[in-house]
Design a protein around this motif. Sequence first.
Motif, short mmCIF file in Angstrom:
data_model
loop_
_atom_site.label_atom_id
_atom_site.label_comp_id
_atom_site.label_asym_id
_atom_site.label_seq_id
_atom_site.Cartn_x
_atom_site.Cartn_y
_atom_site.Cartn_z
N LEU A 45 -5.90 41.56 14.67
CA LEU A 45 -5.10 42.40 15.56
C LEU A 45 -4.28 41.53 16.51
N VAL A 69 -8.22 48.72 20.54
CA VAL A 69 -9.48 47.97 20.47
C VAL A 69 -10.66 48.90 20.72
N LEU A 72 -11.20 51.16 17.63
CA LEU A 72 -11.86 50.43 16.55
C LEU A 72 -13.35 50.25 16.86
N HIS A 73 -13.65 49.90 18.10
CA HIS A 73 -15.06 49.71 18.48
C HIS A 73 -15.86 51.00 18.32
N VAL A 79 -13.19 43.21 15.59
CA VAL A 79 -11.81 42.78 15.83
C VAL A 79 -11.71 41.26 15.82
N LEU A 81 -9.18 38.98 17.10
CA LEU A 81 -8.06 39.17 18.03
C LEU A 81 -7.18 37.93 18.07
#
Length: 673
Positions: A45, A69, A72-73, A79, A81
């Motif tokens: 990401l 974020v 997604l969590h 992630v 990042l």
Amino acid sequence: MPETSPRGLTRLAFGGDYNPEQWPESVWHEDVRLMREAGVTMVSLGIFSWALLEPSPGVYDFGWLDRIVDLLHENGIRVDLGTPTVCPPAWFYRAHPEALPVSREGVRYEFGSRAAICHSNADYRAAAATITGKLAERYGDHPALAMWHVHNEYGVPVSACYCDSCAAHFRRWLRTTYENVEAVNEAWGTAFWGQRYAGFDQINPPRATPTAVNPAQALDYKRFADDTMRENFCAERDILHRLSPGVPVTTNFMTALSQCDSVDYWAWGREVDLVTNDHYLITDGRRTHVNLAMAADLTRSVAGGAPWLLLEHSTSGVNWQPRNPAKAPGQMARNSLAHVARGSDGAMFFQWRQSRRGAEKFHSAMLPHGGTDTRVWREVVELGASLDSLSTVRGSRTEADVAVLWDWHSWWAQNLEWRPSEDHDPRERADAFYEALYDRHLTVDFAHPEADLSRYPLVVVPALYLMTEAAGNNLKEYVERGGTLVVSYFSGIVDEHDAVHPGAYPGALRDVLGLTVEEFSPLLQGQLVRITGPDGSELAGDVWSEFVVPRGAETVWTYADGLTAGRPAVTRHHLGEGTAWYVSTRLAAEGLDALLGWALEDARVAPRADLPRDVEVVRRTGESGSYLFAINHTGSDAKVPLEAHGTELLTGERAAGRLALPAGAVRVVRLDG
């Protein structure tokens, strides 16, 4: 100490580059729903998002990144990042146009693509450090964060800049490396063509010149450019380690791609917490699965044999080659699992959702333009399930049989101007020797020429023009202690400064090979040379021949025609407890197979004649058990012998004796015991 695998990830990594900024937020929830359907465990990401995160100097907007974020969590997706330092914003270049790189010809590149960066530029370095710090402060302890992804594909498409800032930086690099200008003059051989320097201030980068530039200067500039990129990576990494402790930091390599030959991945592998790699099939008519295996073996070797991660490959066709064919049905799974077999703890893609705009809109993705009612999507979902069933493989290590020497500095030196023949391609020889070993069903580790080679019964040197004295001594010691060595022509010729080793060729390898080479005799384009064996059998070589003089080596094959007629073509030298083979012409596949067959007999490596061509068998072993990967790249069913009983993890079936391997299929057996 940072972790060396993605934090919080208990399964194999599966997912891809996710660019939600290309889509309205209404699409994000659909994306995450489909990710869960496909079994996605992690996405990369923010890699190209600097202009959105910092829309104007010192003004930050993290709201959109916070929301994605968190989303997604909430859905159990980890992630990776990115720090977006591969693409500074337009406002940055408007304020600092000198941060754009300059070509050898003095042309300054423009903004409008990607990775247009002068890595010596102080303003770029400061801005990159600032945005990296802001991201680390905000997300460094976020529960979704699995690892940090610094920059993107260093060295592509620009590695070296030739501007005045780089000239000043190069002079500082030379002062640190050599201490005084006399040492530079000695290393570069500046007495030739009157190039002697009286001070560091007289030295510039190897910019465009009327004829060939000093090769030692050009070689050092490649080292300087690589070191400079790595300095920038390490600066970002150290910020992330300080502000986000315990989270691994990586950057995506491109180990076996000739387009990225400007990076010394042996050095980079020591700086990342986890080695990751991007691999794309080069569809030029060759067997693409062989290059894939080579890339995976090389990446694992850069990782020191530890598990690594395939961070990018394609679900189907790419968009940047002259012709971009689709992958055949089932090929995506074979490609993905072949990487896993050779040490990757997962299979990630570029990208999740196929772009509608921009330069890569025709590059395939996990979710194609056609959506979920497509072959690619169905295969993605199936692959996700397969990887989930292989979770216990995670953390195990791939077992290798033999080693091939590989050195990026040698490639750099070999590819400079004015070599004996432009038809000699050292990378082609590396590919050819690897393919010959692959066809004998041997798993390869790659090794630096100065590395410990004692665990390998056979070591192959495809074409290493540059070889240090220490590397030559290392190979001699390896053979004396019982190893078997195979060396291809034009190896061991120069030292680390591109200076010919004193005395006759092949310099660093004379003693171990038991011969000298009086003269190179490159062949004209299309010219062949015949070589004959003691039994009257015949092989053909092209591109190269040499006037070889045995100095203890025995002649095995002899030139039958051409300028070198009657001279040795292939030799064998017994030294201490081992044996060294030398081949002084370019052999095609048949000849290489014969040569390696003799060498493998010396090395006491048992043949694998029970496996069909293009059926790949690789083993991973770890605390969770031993796993045999069998991959059928052919259109016919095959049988693979098993040395023990086990459970096939993709089907759940018991396996014993001979494993049935359908055409185009992959099977993974967890062996009992």
